[in-house]
Design a protein around this motif. Structure first.
Motif, PDB file in Angstrom:
ATOM      1  N   TYR A  28       0.847  -1.196   0.000  1.00  0.00           N
ATOM      2  CA  TYR A  28       0.000   0.000   0.000  1.00  0.00           C
ATOM      3  C   TYR A  28       0.875   1.235   0.000  1.00  0.00           C
ATOM      4  O   TYR A  28       2.053   1.182   0.349  1.00  0.00           O
ATOM      5  CB  TYR A  28      -0.979   0.011   1.180  1.00  0.00           C
ATOM      6  CG  TYR A  28      -0.350   0.257   2.533  1.00  0.00           C
ATOM      7  CD1 TYR A  28      -0.071   1.552   2.986  1.00  0.00           C
ATOM      8  CD2 TYR A  28      -0.054  -0.796   3.386  1.00  0.00           C
ATOM      9  CE1 TYR A  28       0.502   1.764   4.228  1.00  0.00           C
ATOM     10  CE2 TYR A  28       0.508  -0.587   4.634  1.00  0.00           C
ATOM     11  CZ  TYR A  28       0.786   0.704   5.047  1.00  0.00           C
ATOM     12  OH  TYR A  28       1.357   0.917   6.276  1.00  0.00           O
ATOM     13  N   ALA A  29       0.282   2.341  -0.388  1.00  0.00           N
ATOM     14  CA  ALA A  29       0.946   3.644  -0.357  1.00  0.00           C
ATOM     15  C   ALA A  29      -0.089   4.673   0.073  1.00  0.00           C
ATOM     16  O   ALA A  29      -1.239   4.625  -0.382  1.00  0.00           O
ATOM     17  CB  ALA A  29       1.517   3.998  -1.726  1.00  0.00           C
ATOM     18  N   ASN A  30       0.317   5.573   0.953  1.00  0.00           N
ATOM     19  CA  ASN A  30      -0.559   6.679   1.326  1.00  0.00           C
ATOM     20  C   ASN A  30       0.289   7.943   1.437  1.00  0.00           C
ATOM     21  O   ASN A  30       1.446   7.951   1.015  1.00  0.00           O
ATOM     22  CB  ASN A  30      -1.350   6.357   2.602  1.00  0.00           C
ATOM     23  CG  ASN A  30      -0.479   6.100   3.815  1.00  0.00           C
ATOM     24  OD1 ASN A  30       0.569   6.727   3.989  1.00  0.00           O
ATOM     25  ND2 ASN A  30      -0.906   5.164   4.655  1.00  0.00           N
ATOM     26  N   ASP A  31      -0.266   8.994   2.011  1.00  0.00           N
ATOM     27  CA  ASP A  31       0.449  10.274   2.075  1.00  0.00           C
ATOM     28  C   ASP A  31       1.639  10.268   3.023  1.00  0.00           C
ATOM     29  O   ASP A  31       2.493  11.144   2.943  1.00  0.00           O
ATOM     30  CB  ASP A  31      -0.505  11.390   2.497  1.00  0.00           C
ATOM     31  CG  ASP A  31      -1.546  11.690   1.442  1.00  0.00           C
ATOM     32  OD1 ASP A  31      -1.328  11.343   0.265  1.00  0.00           O
ATOM     33  OD2 ASP A  31      -2.595  12.269   1.803  1.00  0.00           O
ATOM     34  N   THR A  32       1.728   9.286   3.915  1.00  0.00           N
ATOM     35  CA  THR A  32       2.798   9.303   4.915  1.00  0.00           C
ATOM     36  C   THR A  32       3.801   8.163   4.781  1.00  0.00           C
ATOM     37  O   THR A  32       4.929   8.297   5.250  1.00  0.00           O
ATOM     38  CB  THR A  32       2.223   9.278   6.347  1.00  0.00           C
ATOM     39  OG1 THR A  32       1.454   8.089   6.515  1.00  0.00           O
ATOM     40  CG2 THR A  32       1.350  10.498   6.603  1.00  0.00           C
ATOM     41  N   ILE A  34       4.871   4.080   2.627  1.00  0.00           N
ATOM     42  CA  ILE A  34       4.577   2.970   1.726  1.00  0.00           C
ATOM     43  C   ILE A  34       4.955   1.685   2.441  1.00  0.00           C
ATOM     44  O   ILE A  34       5.860   1.665   3.274  1.00  0.00           O
ATOM     45  CB  ILE A  34       5.326   3.070   0.370  1.00  0.00           C
ATOM     46  CG1 ILE A  34       6.841   2.984   0.565  1.00  0.00           C
ATOM     47  CG2 ILE A  34       4.947   4.316  -0.385  1.00  0.00           C
ATOM     48  CD1 ILE A  34       7.588   2.720  -0.710  1.00  0.00           C
ATOM     49  N   THR A  47       8.007  -1.012   5.931  1.00  0.00           N
ATOM     50  CA  THR A  47       7.197   0.194   5.799  1.00  0.00           C
ATOM     51  C   THR A  47       8.147   1.384   5.892  1.00  0.00           C
ATOM     52  O   THR A  47       8.950   1.473   6.823  1.00  0.00           O
ATOM     53  CB  THR A  47       6.120   0.252   6.896  1.00  0.00           C
ATOM     54  OG1 THR A  47       5.295  -0.916   6.775  1.00  0.00           O
ATOM     55  CG2 THR A  47       5.254   1.491   6.744  1.00  0.00           C
TER      56      THR A  47
END
Length: 70
Positions: A28-32, A34, A47
């Motif tokens: 997954y990848a988000n704003d803070t 991966i 992470t």
């Protein structure tokens, strides 16, 4: 595929700001951050905060050396 979309379950090439490079499966990848799974079972899931990432891009395909004709 530097312009490809990052899709969970696909392979990505990641270069960190410290110069470390790796080929991993994107979980997954988000704003803070991966999260990555290793292709090599000897390594654990990882992470990484986004500020440690210099480049990340999708890998379109991997061609084994035995398939490359010189």
């Amino acid at each position: 595929e530097p312009n490809g979309l990052l899709t969970p379950g696909e392979y990505v090439m990641v270069r960190l700001v410290d110069g470390e490079c790796m080929l991993k499966e994107l979980l997954y990848a988000n704003d803070t951050e991966i999260s990555l799974a290793s292709i090599n079972e000897a390594y654990d899931r990882r992470t990484i905060p986004v500020e440690q990432i210099e480049h990340i891009h999708a890998v379109g395909s991997i061609v084994p050396p035995s398939k490359i004709r010189g």
